[in-house]
Design an enzyme around this catalytic site. Sequence first.
Site, PDB file in Angstrom:
ATOM      1  N   ASP A 279       0.626  -1.514   0.024  1.00 21.26           N
ATOM      2  CA  ASP A 279      -0.276   0.521  -0.178  1.00 21.26           C
ATOM      3  C   ASP A 279       1.284   1.138  -0.323  1.00 21.26           C
ATOM      4  O   ASP A 279       2.115   1.308  -0.644  1.00 21.26           O
ATOM      5  CB  ASP A 279      -0.565  -0.006   1.238  1.00 21.26           C
ATOM      6  CG  ASP A 279      -2.522   0.763   0.895  1.00 21.26           C
ATOM      7  OD1 ASP A 279      -2.194   1.623   0.518  1.00 21.26           O
ATOM      8  OD2 ASP A 279      -3.261   0.156   0.988  1.00 21.26           O
ATOM      9  N   HIS A 313       1.352   2.013  -3.247  1.00 26.43           N
ATOM     10  CA  HIS A 313       0.259   3.377  -4.240  1.00 26.43           C
ATOM     11  C   HIS A 313       0.812   4.549  -3.701  1.00 26.43           C
ATOM     12  O   HIS A 313       0.296   5.538  -4.575  1.00 26.43           O
ATOM     13  CB  HIS A 313      -0.818   2.596  -3.271  1.00 26.43           C
ATOM     14  CG  HIS A 313      -1.680   1.825  -3.650  1.00 26.43           C
ATOM     15  ND1 HIS A 313      -2.610   1.173  -2.560  1.00 26.43           N
ATOM     16  CD2 HIS A 313      -1.036   0.252  -3.370  1.00 26.43           C
ATOM     17  CE1 HIS A 313      -3.381  -0.240  -3.266  1.00 26.43           C
ATOM     18  NE2 HIS A 313      -2.211  -0.607  -3.376  1.00 26.43           N
TER      19      HIS A 313
END
Length: 538
Positions: A279, A313
Site C-alpha cells: 500500500d 500505492h
Amino acid sequence: MCHTMRNLLFLRLALLVLVLPAVSLAMTAEEGWEHAKTVIDRIKAPTFPIDADRDITDHGAVGDGITDCTGAFKAAIALAHSSGGGRVVMPPDGVFLTGPIVLLSDVNLHIPKTSTIRFKQDTASYLPAVRTRWEGVELMNYSPLIYAYRQENIAITGGGTLDGNANATVWWDWKYGPQDAGRARLFQMATDNVPVHQRIFGDGHFIRPNFIEPYRCQNVLIEDVRIINSPMWVIHPTFCSNVWVRGVTVDSHGPNNDGCDPDSCKDVLIENSSFDTGDDCVAVKSGRGDDGRRVNIPSVNVIMRNCTMKDGHGGLVAGSEIAAGVRNLYAEDCDWNSPNLRYGLRIKSNPLFGGVAENIFVRNVRMKQVGRAAIRVNFKYERVQNGPHMPSASNIFVENVTSERSQYALQLEALSDAWATDISISNSTFTNVQKPNVIEFIDGLELEGVIFEYVPWRPSPGMVVMVLVALFAIALRMAGKKRHSQLIIKTPLGMVDLSHPITSAKVITGSKGSKPRPNPKSSPEVEMDEETESLVND
C-alpha cells in the site's frame, strides 16, 4: 521528583503541545525549508545506559523458532525498565518466536543483524485488547505486534529482522470479507460517539493489528531493522512526538501494508530507509472523519529524506484519514521508482473524511517510473463526492523533480465546492507521459521551468491486426466475393476465418504447421473491442 512522576509530567507537557490548536501559517518555499532545518535540529535520538544489556536467554528464551519466548521478552523488558533502562538483547543467528512485545520507558529492543524475531500466528495471543487506532478510529483491539503506551525513550535497533509472519491464510485473508462487518460496526460507533473503552473488538471481529505502534509516546527511535510480513500498517506512531525512523527496510506486500504512517504526530524524521509495500509507502494521517475530529490532533512537521520507494500505492502521501489536518510535510533527495508504485506525491481525502493538507514541500526527487501519476490530488477518494466536511489542500511546492515514465504527469482533481489552491511546480521534467494532465478545480497553479514530454499515441499490434482484418472483411463483402466457402488468414491471434459476417472473429487453433480444422463452428470466439466492432458494423 521521582523518575515516574517526572516522566508523566513530561508526557503531559508533550501531549499538550500536540493538542494545541494548529495555526495555519502559509510559508514560502524558502521559509518552509528553513523551518525543516529547525525541526531536524530538535529531533534527538533517545539515549540508554551503557553496559546495561538484558539477555532474553537469561529468562528462558531459545532461538529455535519453536519455543515461545513471549514471557522471556516481557521479563527482560521489565528488568531493564526497573533498573533505569538499557538494551534488551538476544544472541546472533537465532529465530525467536513470540507473541506481542510491549516496550516500557528507557528500553531499547536490540536485534542482532543475523537474528529474527518472528511473531506467533495464533491470533488469540494478541489479547487482551489494548487501546489502538485502526484506519483512523480509536478502539480496543488486538495488541499491535510491538506496542508501547504512554512511554518515553524507547527504541528498536540492531539490524535484525522483524517477521510479522502474516500470509494469505493468517491475518491477510481477513481483509477480503471477514473484516467487513467489524469495520462497519467500528465506523458506526465512531459516528455515534461511543466511548473508546466501550468499542471492544478482538476475537470474532477480524480487525487486523498494526505491526509497530508506539501510542502517546515521546522520543522514539526505530533504526536499521528489516520488517516483513505485517498484518496491517507496518510502522504506526500514533499521538507521538520526537520520532526518528532511519535505516529501516520495509518489505511487506500484504493488504493495507503501509510502510510508515505517522498518525497525529509532531516532529518526525524518516531517513535513509527503503519501502517496498502493498500500500502507501509513507502516509501521514490524523484520524478518520468524526473520530479524527473528536480527538483533533494534527500531524505537523514530518520530514522524509534520502528514502527509496519501490512498490506501493504512493511514495509520499497525505491521507486519506486527515480529519485533524496535516501541516508542514517534506520530502527531499529521494528515489521513487517502480511500475507498481502508483503515484509519487499523493494527497487524498473526500467530503466525509475532510481535513486540511497544507505546507507541503518536495524537492530533488527522482521518479524513474510510476504506474499512474507523478503528482496526484484526489478529493473524490473512495468515489465519494458529497458530504458535510470538504477537504482542503494548499501551499504545495514541488521543485527539481524528474519523472521518466508515467500515465499522467499531473492528475489534480479537487471538487467544485472544495478547490485545491496555490500549487507551485518549478524546474521539473516529466517525460514519456502517456496522457494529458488532468486539472480540475485548482486555483493558483504555477508552472515555472516545467517540461512535459508526451509519448506519441501508437495503436497496439493487436489493435492494428483487428482493424486490418475488419477492413479486409468489409472490402470482401462490398465486392461480393462470396465464392469461397471458407477464407482463412494467419494473424498473431491465430488462424482467423473471414468467410462469415464478422461480428466476432473465429480463431482456428492447431499445432504448428498443421492445416486448419475444416469446421469453424467448433472454434472458440475472440470478441472484438468496441472500436473494431464499430468499424465492422459501419
